[in-house]
Design an enzyme around this catalytic site. Structure first.
Site, mmCIF file in Angstrom:
data_model
loop_
_atom_site.group_PDB
_atom_site.id
_atom_site.type_symbol
_atom_site.label_atom_id
_atom_site.label_comp_id
_atom_site.label_asym_id
_atom_site.label_seq_id
_atom_site.Cartn_x
_atom_site.Cartn_y
_atom_site.Cartn_z
ATOM 1 C CB CYS A 117 -4.583 36.933 -21.039
ATOM 2 S SG CYS A 117 -3.830 37.871 -19.714
ATOM 3 C CG HIS A 264 -3.157 32.996 -21.158
ATOM 4 N ND1 HIS A 264 -2.131 33.852 -21.800
ATOM 5 C CD2 HIS A 264 -3.538 33.613 -20.126
ATOM 6 C CE1 HIS A 264 -1.880 34.930 -20.804
ATOM 7 N NE2 HIS A 264 -2.614 34.745 -19.939
ATOM 8 C CG ASN A 294 -0.003 36.104 -17.812
ATOM 9 O OD1 ASN A 294 0.066 36.367 -19.182
ATOM 10 N ND2 ASN A 294 -1.139 36.118 -17.085
HETATM 11 N N1 COA Z 1 3.974 36.230 -2.435
HETATM 12 C C1 COA Z 1 3.755 35.711 -1.073
HETATM 13 N N2 COA Z 1 2.674 35.774 -0.363
HETATM 14 C C2 COA Z 1 1.605 36.389 -1.490
HETATM 15 C C3 COA Z 1 1.859 36.649 -2.883
HETATM 16 C C4 COA Z 1 3.069 36.479 -3.029
HETATM 17 N N3 COA Z 1 3.587 36.951 -4.505
HETATM 18 N N4 COA Z 1 0.657 37.126 -3.373
HETATM 19 C C5 COA Z 1 -0.321 36.994 -2.395
HETATM 20 N N5 COA Z 1 0.188 36.401 -1.169
HETATM 21 C C6 COA Z 1 -0.374 36.075 -0.001
HETATM 22 C C7 COA Z 1 -1.748 37.036 0.161
HETATM 23 O O1 COA Z 1 -1.542 37.998 0.834
HETATM 24 C C8 COA Z 1 -2.509 35.911 1.268
HETATM 25 O O2 COA Z 1 -1.942 36.105 2.471
HETATM 26 P P1 COA Z 1 -3.094 35.981 3.788
HETATM 27 O O3 COA Z 1 -3.335 34.644 3.875
HETATM 28 O O4 COA Z 1 -1.813 36.381 5.018
HETATM 29 O O5 COA Z 1 -4.031 36.962 3.643
HETATM 30 C C9 COA Z 1 -1.958 34.425 1.015
HETATM 31 O O6 COA Z 1 -0.858 34.572 0.030
HETATM 32 C C10 COA Z 1 -2.802 33.878 -0.100
HETATM 33 O O7 COA Z 1 -3.459 34.681 -1.029
HETATM 34 P P2 COA Z 1 -4.535 34.166 -2.122
HETATM 35 O O8 COA Z 1 -4.678 35.558 -3.060
HETATM 36 O O9 COA Z 1 -5.766 33.702 -1.725
HETATM 37 O O10 COA Z 1 -3.602 33.204 -2.843
HETATM 38 P P3 COA Z 1 -3.999 32.218 -3.880
HETATM 39 O O11 COA Z 1 -3.724 30.865 -3.514
HETATM 40 O O12 COA Z 1 -5.309 32.470 -4.459
HETATM 41 O O13 COA Z 1 -2.690 32.309 -4.977
HETATM 42 C C11 COA Z 1 -2.759 33.569 -7.055
HETATM 43 C C12 COA Z 1 -2.777 33.727 -5.629
HETATM 44 C C13 COA Z 1 -2.345 34.862 -7.647
HETATM 45 C C14 COA Z 1 -1.494 32.728 -7.462
HETATM 46 C C15 COA Z 1 -3.810 32.918 -7.718
HETATM 47 O O14 COA Z 1 -5.219 33.372 -7.117
HETATM 48 C C16 COA Z 1 -3.970 32.750 -9.059
HETATM 49 O O15 COA Z 1 -3.110 32.201 -9.773
HETATM 50 N N6 COA Z 1 -5.159 33.317 -9.681
HETATM 51 C C17 COA Z 1 -5.251 33.590 -11.014
HETATM 52 C C18 COA Z 1 -4.415 34.754 -11.534
HETATM 53 C C19 COA Z 1 -4.109 34.804 -12.995
HETATM 54 O O16 COA Z 1 -4.129 33.862 -13.912
HETATM 55 N N7 COA Z 1 -4.224 35.968 -13.450
HETATM 56 C C20 COA Z 1 -3.941 36.256 -14.715
HETATM 57 C C21 COA Z 1 -5.222 35.846 -15.692
HETATM 58 S S1 COA Z 1 -4.695 36.282 -17.347
#
Ligand code: COA
Length: 337
Positions: A117, A264, A294
């Site tokens: 990215c 980004h 993204n």
């Molecule tokens: N829809 C519904 N629920 C989802 C989900 C989705 N698409 N993805 C994950 N969950 C659930 C998980 O399973 C978890 O459930 P649980 O509590 O029963 O175990 C819950 O949501 C929380 O998951 P978590 O991973 O802790 O969520 P989060 O608040 O960290 O949000 C992201 C997840 C991916 C949105 C966040 O971590 C994020 O944006 N991270 C950076 C990602 C990024 O920028 N990537 C690219 C970099 S270039």
């Protein structure tokens, strides 16, 4: 002419996304997720996915042709193509070679760069160096991704799958020797920390295993991207402000003097966090993640092309572009438009 007086300025921009719109509700029909969850956590409303048979090169070609048209140039005026991607069309050669043929680029050099990215900013850095060193007059810098063909569209992959979209962006850098025209790249700062390489990665196929891909790997979904989302979030909101301030300080420019910030498009919440931390007013930040998700290496050049198309930036304005991604990689570039 003294090399130090040559700057690389942007003379053309272009972008392309596939026609197929995939809404959050459509994703919710494939896996256990919801429009509300996706919008709340990421800001994304929809993204584009390629149609069957549509390739990364198709997207990149359309973006490059638009960039050439906006610069009023022909491919014969370009000396080199740098293409950033994490989703190459084939293992080898890189996507850039197939693009080269499609653009009828003669025998100019081309290369794929893989810094995920942050890939576009890495490519921009090399393009800038090629121009300021006097090696080339014009360099085409492209970011191109097709994520959709490699995503796990079951509930197992929902954390990653809802984030990514397909798209391409391109720009043309040109040597600027006009002392009356200050336009050009002022500073770029890049970093990497391989210690975190497995926090956001695709394990297979791998040339470190024989065979590179087998049925067990497929059954275990090791060919799908995997991400420690919280760790990525935590590092992004620390590293992005850090490197942004590093690049601005190297350019002797204050945050307040920047006209436009292009971050980004990983997650709108990450970018809101960065803006709040640096007290950047909302109107100085342009985003398109709501519409395109993204698009990794393509996100920043797509933003730039939209800004250019909508005439959202006056000549002479300062633009600051900042990215974070798998590797981990991060970087920031400051330029005068
Ligand atoms: N829809 C519904 N629920 C989802 C989900 C989705 N698409 N993805 C994950 N969950 C659930 C998980 O399973 C978890 O459930 P649980 O509590 O029963 O175990 C819950 O949501 C929380 O998951 P978590 O991973 O802790 O969520 P989060 O608040 O960290 O949000 C992201 C997840 C991916 C949105 C966040 O971590 C994020 O944006 N991270 C950076 C990602 C990024 O920028 N990537 C690219 C970099 S270039």
């Amino acid at each position: 002419m003294n090399r130090a007086s040559v700057r690389a300025r942007i003379v053309g921009t272009g972008m392309y996304v596939p026609e197929r719109v995939v809404t959050n509700d459509e994703l919710a029909s494939m896996m256990d997720t919801s429009d509300e969850w996706i919008q709340q956590r990421t800001g994304i409303r929809e993204r584009r996915w390629v149609n069957d048979g549509q390739t990364p090169v198709d997207l990149a070609k359309a973006a490059c042709l638009q960039a050439l048209e906006s610069a009023e140039l022909e491919i014969g005026d370009v000396d080199c193509i740098l293409l950033a991607t994490l989703s190459p069309q084939h293992d080898f050669p890189g996507t850039s070679f197939f693009l080269h043929e499609e653009l009828k680029a003669g025998e100019i050099p081309c290369i794929d760069l893989r810094a995920q990215c942050s890939g576009f900013l890495y490519a921009l850095n090399f393009g800038d160096a090629l121009i300021t060193s006097g090696k080339h007059e014009r360099v085409m810098v492209v970011g191109c991704e097709v994520h959709s063909t490699g995503l796990d569209i079951s509930t197992n992959g929902r954390d990653v799958t809802v984030i990514f979209g397909d798209g391409a962006g391109a720009l043309i850098l040109e040597a600027n020797r006009d002392e009356e025209d200050p336009a050009g790249i002022l500073q770029i700062r890049l970093h990497a920390q391989g210690r975190h390489a497995k926090r956001l990665w695709i394990e297979a196929p791998s040339s470190g295993t024989s065979p590179r891909l087998d049925q067990q790997m497929l059954d275990e979904g090791r060919h799908f991207p995997r991400m420690e989302g919280r760790q990525v979030f935590k590092h992004a909101v620390t590293r992005m402000p850090e490197v942004l301030l590093e690049a601005l300080s190297a350019a002797s420019i204050k945050v307040d003097d920047v006209n436009l910030f292009l971050f980004h498009q990983a997650n709108l919440r990450i970018n809101e966090f960065v803006s709040q931390k640096l007290e950047i007013p909302e109107e100085k930040v342009f985003s398109n993640i709501q519409r395109f998700g993204n698009c990794s290496a393509a996100s920043i050049p797509m933003l730039l092309a939209e800004v250019d198309r909508n005439r959202q930036l006056e000549r002479g304005g300062i633009v600051c572009m900042t990215a974070f991604g798998s590797g981990f990689t991060w970087g920031s570039a400051v330029l005068r438009w």
